[in-house]
Scaffold this motif. Structure first.
Motif, PDB file in Angstrom:
ATOM      1  N   TYR A  27      -7.476   5.791   2.058  1.00 12.89           N
ATOM      2  CA  TYR A  27      -7.555   6.627   0.859  1.00 12.89           C
ATOM      3  C   TYR A  27      -7.266   5.722  -0.329  1.00 12.89           C
ATOM      4  O   TYR A  27      -6.491   4.758  -0.221  1.00 12.89           O
ATOM      5  CB  TYR A  27      -6.599   7.830   0.922  1.00 12.89           C
ATOM      6  N   HIS A  28      -7.939   5.985  -1.435  1.00 12.04           N
ATOM      7  CA  HIS A  28      -7.685   5.185  -2.628  1.00 12.04           C
ATOM      8  C   HIS A  28      -8.204   5.891  -3.868  1.00 12.04           C
ATOM      9  O   HIS A  28      -8.957   6.871  -3.771  1.00 12.04           O
ATOM     10  CB  HIS A  28      -8.287   3.769  -2.503  1.00 12.04           C
ATOM     11  N   VAL A  57      -7.315   0.716  -8.049  1.00 10.14           N
ATOM     12  CA  VAL A  57      -7.152   0.233  -6.668  1.00 10.14           C
ATOM     13  C   VAL A  57      -6.582  -1.185  -6.716  1.00 10.14           C
ATOM     14  O   VAL A  57      -5.706  -1.547  -5.928  1.00 10.14           O
ATOM     15  CB  VAL A  57      -8.486   0.285  -5.891  1.00 10.14           C
ATOM     16  N   GLY A  58      -7.073  -1.969  -7.696  1.00 12.01           N
ATOM     17  CA  GLY A  58      -6.567  -3.330  -7.847  1.00 12.01           C
ATOM     18  C   GLY A  58      -5.063  -3.378  -8.051  1.00 12.01           C
ATOM     19  O   GLY A  58      -4.378  -4.276  -7.564  1.00 12.01           O
ATOM     20  N   LYS A  59      -4.522  -2.401  -8.749  1.00  7.61           N
ATOM     21  CA  LYS A  59      -3.082  -2.393  -9.002  1.00  7.61           C
ATOM     22  C   LYS A  59      -2.282  -1.743  -7.863  1.00  7.61           C
ATOM     23  O   LYS A  59      -1.057  -1.696  -7.930  1.00  7.61           O
ATOM     24  CB  LYS A  59      -2.782  -1.682 -10.326  1.00  7.61           C
ATOM     25  N   GLY A  60      -2.991  -1.197  -6.862  1.00  2.00           N
ATOM     26  CA  GLY A  60      -2.244  -0.755  -5.684  1.00  2.00           C
ATOM     27  C   GLY A  60      -2.447   0.677  -5.214  1.00  2.00           C
ATOM     28  O   GLY A  60      -1.777   1.103  -4.271  1.00  2.00           O
ATOM     29  N   LEU A  61      -3.339   1.432  -5.839  1.00  2.00           N
ATOM     30  CA  LEU A  61      -3.518   2.829  -5.419  1.00  2.00           C
ATOM     31  C   LEU A  61      -4.434   2.890  -4.196  1.00  2.00           C
ATOM     32  O   LEU A  61      -5.642   3.156  -4.296  1.00  2.00           O
ATOM     33  CB  LEU A  61      -4.081   3.668  -6.574  1.00  2.00           C
ATOM     34  N   LEU A  62      -3.835   2.666  -3.038  1.00  2.00           N
ATOM     35  CA  LEU A  62      -4.590   2.585  -1.781  1.00  2.00           C
ATOM     36  C   LEU A  62      -3.643   2.795  -0.606  1.00  2.00           C
ATOM     37  O   LEU A  62      -2.433   2.601  -0.715  1.00  2.00           O
ATOM     38  CB  LEU A  62      -5.249   1.199  -1.674  1.00  2.00           C
ATOM     39  N   ALA A  65      -7.963   9.998  -9.395  1.00  2.00           N
ATOM     40  CA  ALA A  65      -8.506  10.878  -8.359  1.00  2.00           C
ATOM     41  C   ALA A  65      -8.366  10.129  -7.042  1.00  2.00           C
ATOM     42  O   ALA A  65      -8.246   8.904  -7.031  1.00  2.00           O
ATOM     43  CB  ALA A  65      -9.970  11.202  -8.613  1.00  2.00           C
ATOM     44  N   VAL A  66      -8.377  10.876  -5.940  1.00  2.00           N
ATOM     45  CA  VAL A  66      -8.237  10.229  -4.625  1.00  2.00           C
ATOM     46  C   VAL A  66      -9.488  10.481  -3.788  1.00  2.00           C
ATOM     47  O   VAL A  66      -9.922  11.619  -3.622  1.00  2.00           O
ATOM     48  CB  VAL A  66      -6.984  10.726  -3.877  1.00  2.00           C
ATOM     49  N   HIS A  67     -10.022   9.383  -3.278  1.00  2.00           N
ATOM     50  CA  HIS A  67     -11.173   9.432  -2.369  1.00  2.00           C
ATOM     51  C   HIS A  67     -10.697   9.064  -0.970  1.00  2.00           C
ATOM     52  O   HIS A  67      -9.937   8.113  -0.805  1.00  2.00           O
ATOM     53  CB  HIS A  67     -12.234   8.433  -2.852  1.00  2.00           C
ATOM     54  N   PHE A  68     -11.146   9.836   0.015  1.00  2.00           N
ATOM     55  CA  PHE A  68     -10.782   9.556   1.413  1.00  2.00           C
ATOM     56  C   PHE A  68     -11.939   8.786   2.023  1.00  2.00           C
ATOM     57  O   PHE A  68     -12.952   9.362   2.423  1.00  2.00           O
ATOM     58  CB  PHE A  68     -10.465  10.869   2.138  1.00  2.00           C
ATOM     59  N   PRO A  75       0.823  -1.212   0.000  1.00  2.00           N
ATOM     60  CA  PRO A  75       0.000   0.000   0.000  1.00  2.00           C
ATOM     61  C   PRO A  75       0.863   1.270   0.000  1.00  2.00           C
ATOM     62  O   PRO A  75       2.068   1.222   0.259  1.00  2.00           O
ATOM     63  CB  PRO A  75      -0.774  -0.094   1.315  1.00  2.00           C
ATOM     64  N   GLY A  76       0.201   2.392  -0.259  1.00  2.00           N
ATOM     65  CA  GLY A  76       0.891   3.677  -0.166  1.00  2.00           C
ATOM     66  C   GLY A  76       1.237   3.988   1.281  1.00  2.00           C
ATOM     67  O   GLY A  76       0.929   3.226   2.198  1.00  2.00           O
TER      68      GLY A  76
END
Ligand SMILES: [Cu+2]
Length: 356
Positions: free
Chosen positions: A202-203, A212-217, A159-162, A134-135
Motif C-alpha cells: 500500500y502506498h 512515496v519517496g518520503k516514506g508513505l508505503l 490518498a492510499v492505493h492498495f 516503511p509503515g
C-alpha cells in the motif's frame, strides 16, 4: 587522469580521527558521516547524508582516498557493528493490529511527518504511516473483509492505493480518478474483500514521487486461504527495497543497521521482496539458491531456481531459501553502488544467518 575522489571533501585525516574512537555504534555513525560526500534531497525534503558510491573503476587505481589498511579497517568496523547489532530509533514493517467490527477487520493508518533514523548518522524527515518508514504491515487472509481508515495529518492532501490488490474501482485510491484527495485533517475509509492472495503493497497515490519517496508505503499481505497452494516454509520475512529517503534501504534501514535474518539449519525461509523505490535492485543471496515461486502475488506455473532476482519498481517476488549450509551468508543488492564502496558496505546489505 583526474578522478572524482580528489574532489571529495572526505579526507584521510578525517577518517582516522573517526576511526581512532574504536569500534561501536557512535563510530559507525561517525564513519557514515565521514563517508557522506554527497547530499541527497528526497523530493521536497531536507538534504540527507548518504554514503557515496565508487562507481568509477579508475578511482582506486589512481589517488586512493584511504590506504588499504584504513580501507580494511573501515570495512571491518562496519561488519563488526552489523554482527554486534546496531541500535537505531524506530522499526518499520511491524504487524498492525486490527479491531473487529462484526466480520470486518478494521485497520487504522495515520499519515504524518516524523523523524526517522536510517542508520547511525543518517537521520531524515519522513512522511510515514503510524510513525514508521516503511509503515506497519497489514496482513489478512484471502476472503477477509477489510476496512482501512486513513487519517491525514500531513500538510498536503494524500490518498492510499492498495498496489496489486483486486478491489472495487471506487477503493483504488487515485485522486480525481476514483476519489477526492484526502485533505489535511481529513479521513477516508477504504473497504473491500480480499480476493487475490499474495505479497502486495500500500502506498500514497497523490504527489507520489514526493509522498512515496518520503516514506508513505508499506506491505499489504493477503495470505492464501489454502496454505497448501504455496510451497512449505518455516519462516516468513519481508524485505521492502527502497532507494529514496535516506538512501538505499531494506525495511527503512541501511547497513550496518539493517535487520539480520536468522534461521536454523534445515529450515525453509520465505522472503517477500517488494520494491518501493525508483531503481532496479537485483537481490543476491550468497551460498543458498532461491526458489522463485511467485511474482506480484501470483504463483508461477513453474517455479525456478536463481541466485539473483531482479526486483523492479512496483514488483514483488516471493522466494523460498532452503538453509542447507550453516554460516553467515551475505545478502545484498547486486548493483554494487547500492551496497559497497571504498569505505565499506552500506545501504542494501544484510545477512542470512543459518545456525547449526
Ligand atoms: Cu539496489
Amino acid at each position: 587522469m583526474s578522478t572524482t575522489s580528489s574532489k571529495r571533501p572526505f579526507t584521510r585525516r578525517g577518517f582516522i580521527k573517526g576511526a581512532s574512537l574504536g569500534v561501536g555504534v557512535p563510530v559507525v555513525g561517525g564513519l557514515l558521516a565521514a563517508c557522506s560526500t554527497q547530499s541527497v534531497t528526497p523530493a521536497g525534503g531536507a538534504a540527507v547524508a548518504q554514503p557515496h558510491s565508487d562507481t568509477e573503476p579508475h578511482a582506486t587505481a589512481a589517488a586512493a582516498v584511504a590506504s588499504y589498511e584504513d580501507m580494511d579497517r573501515m570495512h571491518e568496523e562496519g561488519v563488526k557493528a552489523f554482527v554486534a547489532g546496531v541500535e537505531t530509533k524506530g522499526k518499520g514493517n511491524q504487524p498492525l493490529a486490527f479491531t473487529l467490527d462484526g466480520d470486518v477487520k478494521v485497520f487504522e493508518l495515520t499519515a504524518s511527518e516524523v523523524d526517522w533514523q536510517v542508520a547511525p548518522g543518517i537521520d531524515v524527515k519522513a512522511w510515514a504511516y503510524n510513525g514508521t518508514m516503511p509503515g506497519p504491515e497489514i496482513r489478512i487472509t484471502e476472503g477477509d473483509k477489510v476496512r482501512v481508515v486513513v487519517k491525514n495529518e500531513l500538510p498536503e492532501s494524500t490518498a492510499v492505493h492498495f498496489h496489486g490488490v483486486m478491489l472495487p474501482n471506487s477503493m483504488d485510491g487515485v485522486p480525481f480518478v476514483t476519489q477526492p484527495p484526502i485533505k489535511p485533517g481529513e479521513s477516508f475509509t477504504y473497504e473491500f474483500t480480499a480476493r487475490n492472495p499474495g505479497s502486495h503493497m500500500y502506498h500514497s497515490h497523490h504527489n507520489s514521487t514526493k509522498q512515496v519517496g518520503k516514506g508513505l508505503l508499506g506491505a499489504f499481505i493477503i495470505e492464501q486461504k489454502d496454505r497448501a497452494k504455496d510451497p512449505a516454509y518455516d519462516l516468513d520475512f519481508t524485505l521492502i527495497l527502497n532507494d529514496q529517503n535516506g538512501g538505499f534501504t531494506f525495511n527503512g534501514k541501511g547497513f550496518p543497521a539493517t535487520e539480520k535474518f536468522v534461521a536454523k539449519l534445515g529450515q525453509k525461509v520465505r522472503f517477500r521482496y517488494m520494491n518501493e523505490g525508483m531503481m532496479y535492485h537485483p537481490m543476491h543471496l550468497h551460498g543458498l539458491p532461491q526458489l522463485v515461486f511467485a511474482r506480484d502475488g501470483w504463483n508461477l506455473p513453474q517455479p525456478y531456481m536463481a541466485d539473483t532476482i531482479n526486483v523492479g519498481p512496483g514488483e514483488r517476488w516471493d522466494v523460498i531459501v532452503e538453509c542447507t549450509d550453516p554460516g553467515v551468508w551475505a545478502f545484498h543488492c547486486h548493483v554494487l553502488s547500492h551496497a559497497e564502496g571504498e569505505h565499506g558496505m552500506f545501504g542494501m546489505v544484510t545477512a542470512l544467518i543459518v545456525q547449526e
